[in-house]
Design a protein around this motif. Structure first.
Motif, short mmCIF file in Angstrom:
data_model
loop_
_atom_site.label_atom_id
_atom_site.label_comp_id
_atom_site.label_asym_id
_atom_site.label_seq_id
_atom_site.Cartn_x
_atom_site.Cartn_y
_atom_site.Cartn_z
N ILE B 767 19.34 11.88 1.35
CA ILE B 767 20.55 11.04 1.45
C ILE B 767 20.26 9.74 2.22
CG2 ILE B 767 22.25 12.87 1.12
CD1 ILE B 767 22.69 13.02 4.05
N ALA B 768 19.19 9.74 3.02
CA ALA B 768 18.83 8.48 3.70
C ALA B 768 18.50 7.40 2.67
CB ALA B 768 17.62 8.71 4.60
N LEU B 769 17.96 7.82 1.52
CA LEU B 769 17.59 6.85 0.48
C LEU B 769 18.81 6.33 -0.29
CD1 LEU B 769 14.54 8.80 -0.99
CD2 LEU B 769 14.48 6.96 0.69
N ARG B 770 19.92 7.03 -0.15
CA ARG B 770 21.12 6.67 -0.93
C ARG B 770 22.09 5.93 -0.02
NH1 ARG B 770 18.36 10.54 -3.04
NH2 ARG B 770 18.41 10.89 -5.30
N TRP B 771 21.77 4.70 0.27
CA TRP B 771 22.55 3.95 1.26
C TRP B 771 23.70 3.16 0.65
CZ3 TRP B 771 22.54 -1.36 0.71
CH2 TRP B 771 21.55 -1.90 -0.13
N GLU B 817 8.33 3.52 6.47
CA GLU B 817 8.67 2.98 5.15
C GLU B 817 10.06 2.35 5.16
OE1 GLU B 817 6.96 2.64 2.37
OE2 GLU B 817 5.16 3.50 3.25
N PHE B 818 10.96 3.04 5.84
CA PHE B 818 12.33 2.55 5.91
C PHE B 818 12.37 1.19 6.63
CE2 PHE B 818 16.36 2.30 8.26
CZ PHE B 818 17.25 2.33 7.20
N CYS B 819 11.64 1.11 7.76
CA CYS B 819 11.61 -0.14 8.51
C CYS B 819 11.01 -1.27 7.67
CB CYS B 819 10.81 0.02 9.80
SG CYS B 819 11.68 1.04 11.00
N ARG B 820 9.99 -0.94 6.91
CA ARG B 820 9.38 -1.96 6.07
C ARG B 820 10.35 -2.42 4.98
NH1 ARG B 820 3.57 -0.98 3.64
NH2 ARG B 820 4.73 0.27 2.18
N THR B 824 11.35 -6.25 4.63
CA THR B 824 10.91 -7.04 3.47
C THR B 824 11.97 -7.20 2.38
OG1 THR B 824 10.00 -5.05 2.44
CG2 THR B 824 8.49 -6.37 3.77
N ARG B 825 12.86 -6.26 2.29
CA ARG B 825 13.85 -6.33 1.20
C ARG B 825 15.24 -6.72 1.69
NH1 ARG B 825 12.57 -2.64 -3.17
NH2 ARG B 825 10.38 -2.92 -3.66
N VAL B 826 15.66 -6.15 2.82
CA VAL B 826 17.05 -6.36 3.25
C VAL B 826 17.20 -7.66 4.03
CG1 VAL B 826 18.99 -5.40 4.54
CG2 VAL B 826 17.47 -3.88 3.28
N LEU B 827 16.42 -7.81 5.08
CA LEU B 827 16.61 -8.99 5.94
C LEU B 827 16.46 -10.32 5.19
CD1 LEU B 827 15.01 -7.88 9.33
CD2 LEU B 827 17.42 -8.30 8.85
N PRO B 828 15.48 -10.48 4.30
CA PRO B 828 15.39 -11.78 3.62
C PRO B 828 16.60 -12.11 2.75
CG PRO B 828 13.35 -10.52 3.35
CD PRO B 828 14.37 -9.59 3.94
N GLU B 829 17.30 -11.09 2.28
CA GLU B 829 18.44 -11.35 1.38
C GLU B 829 19.77 -11.26 2.10
OE1 GLU B 829 18.12 -8.43 -1.68
OE2 GLU B 829 16.12 -9.11 -2.28
N LEU B 844 21.45 3.44 10.68
CA LEU B 844 20.32 4.38 10.67
C LEU B 844 19.15 3.80 11.48
CD1 LEU B 844 18.95 6.99 9.67
CD2 LEU B 844 18.21 5.73 7.65
N LEU B 845 18.96 2.50 11.35
CA LEU B 845 17.89 1.85 12.11
C LEU B 845 18.07 2.10 13.61
CD1 LEU B 845 15.45 0.02 11.34
CD2 LEU B 845 16.87 -1.94 11.95
N LEU B 846 19.32 2.05 14.05
CA LEU B 846 19.58 2.30 15.48
C LEU B 846 19.25 3.76 15.84
CD1 LEU B 846 22.91 0.33 16.02
CD2 LEU B 846 20.71 -0.11 17.10
N LEU B 847 19.58 4.68 14.93
CA LEU B 847 19.27 6.09 15.21
C LEU B 847 17.76 6.32 15.31
CD1 LEU B 847 21.66 8.20 12.93
CD2 LEU B 847 21.91 7.67 15.34
N LEU B 848 17.02 5.50 14.60
CA LEU B 848 15.56 5.69 14.56
C LEU B 848 14.82 4.94 15.66
CD1 LEU B 848 14.92 5.41 10.69
CD2 LEU B 848 15.50 7.44 12.04
N LEU B 849 15.54 4.23 16.55
CA LEU B 849 14.87 3.41 17.56
C LEU B 849 13.79 4.17 18.35
CD1 LEU B 849 17.90 1.35 18.98
CD2 LEU B 849 16.05 0.52 17.52
N PRO B 850 14.04 5.44 18.74
CA PRO B 850 13.02 6.10 19.56
C PRO B 850 11.83 6.64 18.77
CG PRO B 850 15.22 7.08 19.84
CD PRO B 850 15.26 6.24 18.63
#
Lengths: 137, 946
Positions: B767-771, B817-820, B824-829, B844-850
């Protein structure tokens, strides 16, 4: 122009040397020996002589190969490099751009270990390039 | 345009040279029809030369004229036209004529050859005597070859010379030759267009192995590619070895001369030069063998200079390597030269390797572009002719109706082939696709034997490897073996760029709109070329009417892909029979086509074996439908099954072409059975053992998909409790189109996630892939965030860390992979004020900080979030504030650290300071949280001071 790249399969260093000035193979040899400042009969002389032969006699001239054997089959030099030679896209784009300005494009698969990486490129550039920085002044 | 005398004579000379070539080619082939042609050709010439307008072909005259081909009754001139130039032939003719009562005044021999042989003086004297005065015959003047004709023609008036030229052109380079090559080109183009129409040929996809294609080039254009082989040798491939040899005090190896290869400007010379050079390579290879073993006993015979032994000691390994490498490359050159000499090129390989695509691509890009005379046919086309004379079938398929025999057509091709110095290449695709392979194999051998009698004819064929040994084995061991080159096709390995290009090309060909296909689907298709093919046929606009609108495809839904694909194929099978104008064929209907598939599926399920169903399972009454399905390929195929005994012939069997397609069709059959008889369904399902085999797992998957389709609701109600349903639920629930999921699925997944076990990790990953909430309304990333928000500390260690922080050795973690992806895909657009759809991603990025953090609190997620702060500070601050309010403890210290970094962007830090003070003094806070909240307070103070 010299384009260095590594093959994706073995990570081997390879070069494509694009010549712009119309020169004979003998003239190129003279230029390389002269630029290398080697004395005739020395080991260094043989080394440069052999390097010259490896590049300009024993390597495939992609431009000539395309023109003679593959121009009918592949609509463009780009297509030939991409589909037949399987070169990386980035390299293909650079070569296709240089096609009209080059008289020969030699696909040199490395024969000497000392020619790898940055040093190798610098060394080849100084020996082979049409207008090395030193000659400009 | 008026030609000068010289031009006209040159033209006549060319016509005569071509005629001589044709006659020689026929003689080599053991045929003689060109002698008859020569009679027609020389008739008008001789009429003018001998001023005998009444000279006529004796066949056209009523009387019998033994020994005479042309005769003029008014002057009594008789001419024999022959390609046999021996003295014996002339002697025999004279004796025949003297013995008869034929009213002859003068005898002339017109030899269908370039020059007259040198006959002995005694022989000529004997001929004069043998005439016994019955007629005039001057052996010097009355035996003519083509060069004599030319000399005599020169003395005729210009009008006569021009007339002879025109007549010769029409007869020698006449109707057939002028129109045959363009006719063949049109035949090939039409055939390629047909192969494209039925999607057997997809232009511009990478299909072939380099070796195969290069060998085919050498085969089809020997005079050009023999030069490239020569060029390879001229680039001194032995230089490296010889340099080492010289240094090491051992003899150098000399290279054979390539002079003959370079000079090979005709097909015949190329073949001869290649044959000779292959022997040279063989010798060279033998000379290199001891060098490849120079450090071992095999190389002991090489003489050495003892003074250089110390060098050899160091270089022997390199000499061995270089010699071995050279031997390997020589083998390739030898194979290429063998292709130059070969008359038959047979490409073989298993199904699905792209043999047809290769053949079409090669024909279009190579044969046609090099103007090589060629024709393209398929064994399937041949099979549609009801009679068995393969020569005549091929004639009809490739030549215009004016050509009455295959031999006539092939002979006529001699001239264009000689002019171009290229062979005529007959391409025959899919030998194994002839429904009666056994009979066809026998005919083919005979047919090929006929073809190879013509030295300029070459045949390029493909055959599936399974059939080659069994049915066409005699080609490999019989009389054709020495002139047959066998090339094995195998799959090509692509790099990522090539995979991308491949997908783009498939999309272009099948008219799939990439804008309506999710990026994740495209990424997936790059890894599975077969599925790519099914996908394109299922969704592409190619072959559909203009009203068709491609649906948006958000995921790989195999059930839907195969359903659309099979429907489409059944329609095409029905349609192709109707539109096939080459042969009348019985019409087929979709109902019967389905019946054939159903019969095969039923047999597989009953037997519990999912391949090799005997062809006899399909009743003869359904033969047309079966053939139509086999023609369409990619659904059903026929093979040779194992022979029941050593003495028995193998049987022809049916299988579904690809495993996934088979599983889909078996599931469809079971679904149908369930609708009619649930008890029978239960029986068949119980028969399938063991349940963990690939085939059964595939059926389980496709039955699961089918059960989730709303129209199959009643099946779903009974099947949902079946063990097969539960066995695949966890993996396949994500392979169902999102609109088919419901609240119950959400409950199941939520329950599993909170349990925190391995299943929870699997669901978390999926489900992480289904954002995209709009695309995935039920099972999506938002759901994971909600569960995480309400979970205790263990959720982080039990679910998030193993899911996003663990990976196999050498691979990236899902978190990386998610951070990449974000970077590369989200931030530029990412446009300001349009952040909303991306909220779940950054939460999710915040949850993954540690995850993956070092002691200084840097981690992949921290790095990316900092980029967000830099580019979109207000949005990032909002998310950080929200995270603090959520109260989760595991990433709280990281949130404070990021706020410290962003402190300059905080317009009103007061609410944050309150929270920071609370964290700095709370008993619930660990050391890290205390330290980072205090750091924040310090940073705010420092910022104020500034």
């Amino acid at each position: 122009m010299i384009i260095p790249f590594k093959t994706s399969e073995h990570g081997q260093d390879e070069y494509i040397i694009c010549l712009r000035s119309p020169m004979t193979v003998a003239e190129l040899r003279e230029r390389m020996l002269q630029r290398a400042k080697v004395s005739q009969g020395s080991y260094a002389y043989q080394l440069i002589d052999n390097l010259h032969a490896q590049i300009f006699i024993r390597s495939l001239d992609l431009k000539a190969d395309y023109a003679i054997y593959f121009a009918r089959e592949y609509a463009s030099f780009f297509d030939y490099l991409r589909r037949r030679e399987r070169l990386p896209l980035e390299i293909v784009a650079r070569l296709a751009e240089a096609f009209d300005m080059s008289i020969g494009m030699y696909y040199y698969k490395l024969g000497y270990a000392f020619l790898t990486d940055t040093y190798g490129l610098e060394f080849l550039t100084r020996l082979v390039e049409d207008m090395p920085q030193g000659e400009l002044s | 345009m008026t030609l000068s005398l010289l031009e006209t004579l040159n033209s006549i000379s060319t016509s005569l040279a071509i005629l001589a070539h044709q006659i020689r080619a026929e003689a080599l082939a053991g045929l003689g029809s060109r002698n008859k042609v020569a009679e027609h050709v020389l008739l008008p010439v001789l009429r003018r030369m001998y001023n005998a307008p009444g000279l006529a072909n004796t066949n056209a005259l009523a009387a019998n004229f033994p020994g005479i081909d042309l005769y003029d009754s008014s002057s009594g001139l008789g001419v024999q036209v022959t390609s046999e130039v021996t003295a014996g032939k002339i002697t025999q003719t004279i004796e025949t004529l003297v013995a008869g009562s034929f009213p002859l005044t003068r005898l002339v021999f017109a030899l269908a050859a370039n020059t007259v042989p040198r006959y002995r003086t005694e022989t000529r004297a004997k001929w004069r005597i043998s005439t016994k005065g019955r007629f005039t015959f001057d052996p010097k003047a009355d035996v003519l070859a083509f060069d004599d004709l030319l000399t005599r023609i020169q003395h005729l008036p210009m009008a006569d010379i021009s007339a002879i030229d025109a007549e010769l052109q029409a007869l020698v380079r006449g109707t057939h030759q002028i129109h045959l090559v363009p006719h063949l080109q049109n035949q090939v183009k039409a055939q390629l267009a047909e192969e494209q129409r039925i999607a057997r040929y997809i232009p511009n996809v990478f299909v072939e192995t380099q070796d195969t294609k290069y060998q085919a080039r050498c085969f089809a254009h020997p005079t050009l590619f023999i030069q490239r082989i020569a060029a390879w040798f001229n680039r001194q491939p032995l230089a490296g070895l010889n340099r080492l040899a010289t240094m090491s005090g051992v003899p150098t190896v000399s290279m054979p001369s390539t002079e003959a290869l370079v000079a090979a400007d005709t097909l015949e010379r190329a073949v001869a030069a290649a044959q000779a050079f292959m022997k040279d390579i063989e010798n060279l290879d033998m000379m290199l063998t001891p060098y490849s073993e120079i450090g071992r006993s095999g190389g002991a015979a090489i003489p050495r200079d003892t003074a250089r032994a110390h060098v050899l000691n160091e270089t022997q390994y390199y000499i061995e390597m270089t010699a071995e490498g050279t031997k390997y490359r020589l083998r390739n050159r030898s194979t290429e030269l063998r292709c130059v000499t070969a008359r038959v090129f047979l490409l073989t390989g298993p199904a699905g390797q792209g043999k047809t695509n290769f053949l079409c691509d090669f024909t279009e890009r190579f044969l046609l572009r090099h103007n090589i005379p060629c024709a393209y046919i398929t064994a399937r086309q041949i099979s549609r002719f009801p009679y068995s004379d393969l020569n005549d079938v091929v004639r009809q398929l490739i030549f215009p109706s004016a050509v009455t025999t295959l031999e006539e057509g092939l002979t006529t091709l001699a001239a264009p082939c000689a002019e171009r110095q290229q062979p005529f290449v007959l391409v025959i695709d899919g030998l194994n696709e002839h429904p009666d392979v056994r009979t066809f194999a026998g005919q083919l051998e005979h047919f090929l034997e006929t073809l190879v009698r013509y030295p300029y004819i070459r045949v390029l064929m493909t055959c599936r490897s399974e059939f080659l040994e069994q049915r066409f084995g005699t080609l490999l061991s019989g009389p054709l073996a020495p002139i047959l080159h066998l090339s094995k096709a195998h799959g090509q390995r692509f790099d990522q760029e090539q995979h991308r290009e491949l997908v783009a090309r498939y999309f272009r060909f099948f008219k799939v709109r990439p804008s309506r296909v999710a990026r994740r689907v495209i990424d997936f298709l790059q890894r599975d070329v077969l599925l790519l093919r099914f996908f394109c046929e299922a969704y592409g606009a190619r072959g559909r009417n203009s009203q068709y609108k491609q649906p948006v495809v958000a995921g790989i839904y195999r059930d839907e892909i195969f359903r659309r694909y099979v429907e489409d194929k059944l329609g095409r099978a029905e349609h192709s029979v109707v539109s096939d104008r080459s042969m009348p064929r019985p019409l087929v209907h979709r109902v019967e086509l389905r019946r054939v598939l159903s019969l095969v599926a039923a047999h597989m399920l009953d037997a519990g074996q999912y391949a090799n169903v005997s062809r006899t399972v399909v009743a003869a009454a359904l033969d047309a439908e079966l053939t139509a399905l086999l023609d369409e390929e990619l659904v059903l195929r026929h093979d040779l099954g194992p022979a029941p005994s050593l003495l028995a012939e193998p049987n022809e069997v049916l299988s579904f072409t690809f495993d996934e397609m088979r599983d889909f069709l078996l599931a469809q059959h079971l679904l149908d059975v369930h609708a009619r008889n649930p008890g029978e369904f239960a029986r068949l399902v119980a028969l399938q053992q063991p349940t963990h085999t690939q085939g059964v797992e595939g059926m389980q998957r496709f039955l699961f998909y089918a059960s989730r389709i709303p129209t199959n609701r009643s099946f779903f109600e009974s099947y949902r409790t079946h063990s097969w349903y539960g066995a695949v639920y966890d993996t396949e629930v994500f392979a169902v189109p999102p609109m088919y999921l419901d609240a119950e699925d959400r409950q199941i997944v939520e329950a599993v996630l909170t349990s925190g076990d391995a299943r929870a990790q699997h669901f978390a990953r999926e489900i992480a892939l289904r954002w995209e909430t709009s695309v995935f309304p039920i099972l999506n990333l938002e759901m994971l965030l909600t569960v995480a928000r309400h979970a205790d500390q263990s959720f982080f260690s039990d679910v998030l860390v193993p899911t996003f922080g663990h990976a196999s050795y050498g691979q990236n973690t899902l978190g990386e992979e998610f951070c990449r992806f974000v970077e590369t895909r989200v931030l530029p657009e990412f446009a300001p004020n349009e952040e909303h759809p991306y909220d779940p991603i950054f939460r999710l990025l915040l949850l993954l900080l540690p995850i993956g953090a070092n002691p200084t609190l840097d981690s992949p997620a921290v790095t990316v979030f900092r980029q967000l702060i830099a580019g979109h500070p207000a949005y990032a601050l909002g998310l950080l504030q929200e995270a603090l309010h959520d109260g989760l403890r595991w990433h709280r210290a990281f949130v404070w650290r990021l706020l410290s970094v962003a402190v300059a962007s905080i317009p009103d830090p007061a609410p944050f300071i309150v929270l920071a003070h609370a964290d700095a003094t709370s008993d619930r806070s660990d050391t890290l949280i205390r330290r980072e909240s205090e750091r924040f307070i310090t940073c705010v103070s420092a910022e104020r001071t500034l």
